[in-house]
Design a protein around this motif. Sequence first.
Motif, PDB file in Angstrom:
ATOM      1  N   ILE A  76      33.660  64.338  50.955  1.00 14.12           N
ATOM      2  CA  ILE A  76      35.094  64.058  50.841  1.00 14.12           C
ATOM      3  C   ILE A  76      35.835  65.261  51.402  1.00 14.12           C
TER       4      ILE A  76
ATOM      5  N   TRP B 140      24.466  57.441  41.989  1.00 15.99           N
ATOM      6  CA  TRP B 140      25.781  57.470  41.343  1.00 15.99           C
ATOM      7  C   TRP B 140      25.658  57.538  39.830  1.00 15.99           C
TER       8      TRP B 140
ATOM      9  N   ARG C 205      24.498  64.579  45.930  1.00 13.64           N
ATOM     10  CA  ARG C 205      25.809  64.655  45.294  1.00 13.64           C
ATOM     11  C   ARG C 205      26.929  64.659  46.330  1.00 13.64           C
ATOM     12  N   VAL C 206      28.150  64.704  45.837  1.00  8.84           N
ATOM     13  CA  VAL C 206      29.330  64.723  46.695  1.00  8.84           C
ATOM     14  C   VAL C 206      29.720  66.171  46.958  1.00  8.84           C
TER      15      VAL C 206
ATOM     16  N   ALA D 221      34.755  62.948  42.979  1.00 12.16           N
ATOM     17  CA  ALA D 221      33.467  63.641  42.947  1.00 12.16           C
ATOM     18  C   ALA D 221      32.912  63.705  41.532  1.00 12.16           C
TER      19      ALA D 221
ATOM     20  N   LEU E 164      32.874  55.812  49.891  1.00 16.07           N
ATOM     21  CA  LEU E 164      31.862  56.712  49.343  1.00 16.07           C
ATOM     22  C   LEU E 164      30.548  55.995  49.072  1.00 16.07           C
TER      23      LEU E 164
ATOM     24  N   SER F 131      40.262  63.994  45.229  1.00 12.99           N
ATOM     25  CA  SER F 131      38.888  64.279  45.656  1.00 12.99           C
ATOM     26  C   SER F 131      38.065  64.834  44.497  1.00 12.99           C
TER      27      SER F 131
ATOM     28  N   ARG G  63      32.831  68.504  48.597  1.00 14.93           N
ATOM     29  CA  ARG G  63      34.244  68.447  48.957  1.00 14.93           C
ATOM     30  C   ARG G  63      34.567  69.541  49.977  1.00 14.93           C
TER      31      ARG G  63
ATOM     32  N   THR H  56      27.346  62.456  50.006  1.00 11.67           N
ATOM     33  CA  THR H  56      28.454  62.098  50.881  1.00 11.67           C
ATOM     34  C   THR H  56      29.462  63.228  50.895  1.00 11.67           C
TER      35      THR H  56
ATOM     36  N   CYS I 230      29.301  61.712  40.974  1.00 10.52           N
ATOM     37  CA  CYS I 230      28.038  62.454  40.815  1.00 10.52           C
ATOM     38  C   CYS I 230      28.021  63.400  39.634  1.00 10.52           C
TER      39      CYS I 230
END
Length: 394
Positions: free
Chosen positions: A228, A49, A179-180, A125, A101, A121, A182, A226, A129
Amino acid sequence: MTLTDQAAGPSATAAATAPPRQILPAEERHAAELAFLAAQDTGPRPPGWALTPRAVVTFVCGSDGEELALPKRRAGLPAKLAIAPKFVGERALVERCVVTLAGDRGLLLTGEPGTAKSMLSELLAAAVCGTSSLTVQGTAGTTEDAFRYGWNYALLLAQGPSRQALVDSPVLSAMRTGRVVRVEEITRCLPEVQDALVSILSDRRVSVPELTATEDAVVSAAPGFTVIATANLRDRGVSEMSAALKRRFNFETVAPIADADAEATLIRRQAVAAVQRAGAAFGVDDAVLDALVTVFRDLRSGRSAEGWDVERPGTVMSTAEAVQVAASLGVAAAYLPGGDVLDLLPGHLLGVVRKDDPADHGRLLGYWDGPVRRRAEDGSAMWRRLWDLRGSLR
């Protein structure tokens, strides 16, 4: 010109001639706040993070006007900074999203269209990240490759399956870098495409059978990865999610903005930004915006602020639609002046309600014959003018 100048010339020229962008991603729009929060909150962070969970919540919800102070001075950063709110909604909702998250489950934001699910979102994000660009747009034509991988067919034909020929999806890129990712409108993807995420969310790895017996045969998620996803509740053509996929998401419902003043403030802020992107100054009076917000909230809830019953249209009278109408009024006032901008409001409202059900035209006329007429009879000059404009709705 020196050799150094010659070497720097092309890149410098390219940078100078890069076309401007209409909308910057959240991580660029709010880069100063993100850098400040990264230095200000030095508490524990989940692996991968960019900010602490507490700082992520502060970034999204704001610092309530309080100026946060750095523990020690940092070059290029202010000593104190108040963080502006970016999402209008319950802080508890944002906190639950951040907790999800930080765990091992995906986050699914659901709700009516136009309730800022995508914006939330994007903000999450960017804060978690540092980038919101790893995105899959769900449609009926989205294939499994968008969640797994594809191939550069020229390289594939030339040298066979290899890491160089593999084309990472946004999901795979997020896994490699921690990273995230979407996934917008996940329920618009076909169920068999959606289910490509089941093993990714449970096993946190993707197998590449074409590269079996090589070190690239399995891609494992790095810490911080993760998902979203967003889904609209009322869109037509929605594909039901499988029970297996639902179990791998925490569902959070993003509700319409409850507070009228907060919604009006948000609509003004977003409309001003939209008109500025169109190259003009925002010149719509607050009274006109108040009328716009009142109409949208009355039609959305099925009840006026005074307690009168209102027949709700089938279309969603969302905050996002209100922003678009306010922006259109602002652009018209800037580029096509010559009359009262209030006169344009009924026509734009008609354009909104006609999107789904032709019968909504009659419901809008019924609203004019009810609350608008009553307010006009009570002596309000603005609502009297709107009542006089009823003919423009035909």
